[in-house]
Design a protein around this motif. Structure first.
Motif, mmCIF file in Angstrom:
data_model
loop_
_atom_site.group_PDB
_atom_site.id
_atom_site.type_symbol
_atom_site.label_atom_id
_atom_site.label_comp_id
_atom_site.label_asym_id
_atom_site.label_seq_id
_atom_site.Cartn_x
_atom_site.Cartn_y
_atom_site.Cartn_z
ATOM 1 N N THR A 157 -18.156 1.567 29.336
ATOM 2 C CA THR A 157 -18.204 0.543 28.276
ATOM 3 C C THR A 157 -19.630 0.385 27.741
ATOM 4 O O THR A 157 -20.030 -0.687 27.300
ATOM 5 C CB THR A 157 -17.693 -0.806 28.824
ATOM 6 N N ARG B 251 -17.128 0.149 34.893
ATOM 7 C CA ARG B 251 -17.531 -0.456 36.170
ATOM 8 C C ARG B 251 -18.243 -1.779 35.969
ATOM 9 O O ARG B 251 -18.242 -2.642 36.816
ATOM 10 C CB ARG B 251 -18.488 0.503 36.909
ATOM 11 N N ARG C 271 -28.244 -1.310 26.194
ATOM 12 C CA ARG C 271 -29.085 -1.107 27.376
ATOM 13 C C ARG C 271 -30.595 -1.177 27.083
ATOM 14 O O ARG C 271 -31.363 -1.676 27.914
ATOM 15 C CB ARG C 271 -28.781 0.276 27.976
ATOM 16 N N VAL D 125 -13.313 4.478 37.547
ATOM 17 C CA VAL D 125 -12.357 5.587 37.622
ATOM 18 C C VAL D 125 -12.839 6.524 38.717
ATOM 19 O O VAL D 125 -13.980 6.992 38.688
ATOM 20 C CB VAL D 125 -12.277 6.327 36.265
#
Ligand code: FAD
Length: 416
Positions: free
Chosen positions: A18, A43, A51, A89
């Motif tokens: 994401t 996660r 970021r 995942v």
């Protein structure tokens, strides 16, 4: 317009990650008119956010979380993009077209887009897991550092003189910390920039009060009661500190893809429109090893917002039937103190540099040439050079007169 929603065990398109690539892939699919269900699995607990501010304005406390979100939270529901946050995942079955989550549940897909980015490379020395050792990759990392600063940490050792380490050092100085920066190589930014830029930033950080140690390794993180108290350097010297910030690169987060049989050694290999070697699986962003036209088609990974964003657009188009090769000009930025660096192109295999302007004025450009032809620009406070340099690279300009190039009074556009 009504769009399909994902069910608990199936989505038309599953996006893993994401971050910048994952979020942009969902946005671009909707922009391209994709009507099927989209599920993003990540996660991270937080909705998609940028970021870069984590080592800049967010860490400095100048921007709160709302201001670094890629889109307001409501956007995803409005666009019928389902988010499954705090969920990793762990496996992929590319034949059955399913992903397995860490809780063991399976979700089917028609197409899978992997934008897993990377995990911070961890320190391998003794003491690396002491409390007070921080990495800077996600919001939780930045929040933990900010909590330590709030709790009174004032002496920091930053390990790694790449962009993230340098940016963190600048913020820590701004917040009043004593900062020692330790770099193993003989100059900062050695992997991404030429010597002119490295020396300029070393000088700047020293001027701002950072104790910059080059050609220096770390032997051990020292601690007491499980908490950091210092860093032992390979010279034998100990630097006392109450926090350690590590910025020594990332390891691409692709283990489930590789375990499923995708080709890749440094990340995962993708073709001209970001397809992996597994049917119906694409990979984008930091983890995608691709032949880059701006690097003479060398197979590389790029760690930048530009690359994640533009690869996401390439994949969205390809899924919608418009297979165009990924061919975007690489660009990047870094903010340290009041300095704004903007880079265009890739300097990887330059054989010569030309300096435009005087670094002492804190406004200058480094032009990287290969066989006389400009291939990249590092622009410190020289916005015009950046804009015009980009145009030069996109136009594929041939060899230019070095004297004219070196003269900051001659606009780059005149050399086009
Ligand atoms: P990311 O944005 O890292 O997203 C990957 C996501 O995937 C993460 O949320 C991760 O948790 C998740 N994930 C991984 N594996 C799994 C799994 N198995 N299951 C579920 N989820 C998974 N770039 C610039 O251009 N300019 C800058 O100034 C700049 N500054 C930066 C500063 C910092 C502190 C950092 C960390 C990066 C910076 N970058 C900068 C780089 C830029 O942020 C990345 O290149 C970009 O985020 C890459 O996007 P991505 O989608 O590939 O990966």
């Amino acid at each position: 317009m009504e769009r399909d929603a994902s069910t608990p065990d199936h989505a038309d398109i599953v996006i893993v990650g994401t971050g910048h690539g994952g979020a942009q892939a969902a946005i671009a699919l909707r922009q391209q008119g994709h009507e099927g269900s989209i599920l993003m699995i990540g996660r991270d607990d937080a909705p998609p956010y940028e970021r870069p501010p984590l080592s800049k304005e967010y860490l400095a406390g100048d921007k709160g979380f709302e201001r670094i979100m890629i889109r307001p939270e409501k956007f995803w529901a409005d666009k019928n993009v389902d988010l499954k946050l705090g969920s990793g995942v762990s496996a992929i079955d590319w034949i059955a077209h399913t992903v397995t989550l860490s809780d063991g549940s399976k979700i089917g897909y028609r197409k899978l887009i992997w934008s897993g980015g990377g995990d911070p490379r961890r320190l391998g020395c003794p003491g690396a897991s002491l409390k007070g050792v921080f990495y800077v990759r996600d919001k939780r990392d930045a929040d933990a550092m900010m909590a330590a600063l709030d709790a009174g940490a004032r002496r920091a050792v930053v390990i790694g003189g790449g962009y993230i380490g340098l940016e963190a050092a600048a913020v820590l100085r701004k917040l009043g910390c004593e900062v020692t920066l330790v770099e193993m190589l003989d100059r900062v930014l050695a992997r991404v920039a030429g010597e002119d830029l490295s020396r300029f930033y070393e000088e700047e950080h020293r001027r701002q009060g950072v104790d910059v140690r080059l050609s220096t390794g770390v032997e051990e993180i020292l601690g007491e009661d499980g908490k950091v108290t210092g860093v032992k350097l390979d010279s034998g010297e100990t630097v006392d500190c109450d926090m350690v910030v590590v910025g020594i690169g990332i390891v691409p987060a692709v283990a489930p893809l590789i375990a499923a049989g995708a080709a890749g050694s440094n990340g995962v290999d993708v073709d001209f429109c970001c397809r992996t070697t597994l049917d119906d699986i694409y990979a984008i962003g930091d983890c995608a090893a691709h032949a880059n036209p701006y690097a003479n088609n060398a197979v590389i990974r790029l760690e930048s917002v530009q690359n994640a964003h533009d690869m996401a657009n390439t994949v969205a188009k390809a899924i919608m039937g418009d297979k165009q090769p990924y061919h975007a000009l690489p660009w990047f930025w870094s903010n340290q103190y009041d300095l704004k660096l903007q880079t265009a192109g890739l300097s990887l295999d330059y054989d010569e540099t030309v300096l435009r302007g005087d670094p002492a004025t804190r406004k200058f450009t480094v032009v990287y040439l290969k066989e006389g032809k400009p291939i990249a620009f590092d622009c410190v406070g020289t916005m015009k050079d950046y804009v015009q340099g980009r145009k030069m690279l996109e136009a594929g300009v041939e060899a230019v007169d070095r004297d004219l190039l070196a003269d900051p009074e001659v606009p780059l556009k005149e050399l086009l």
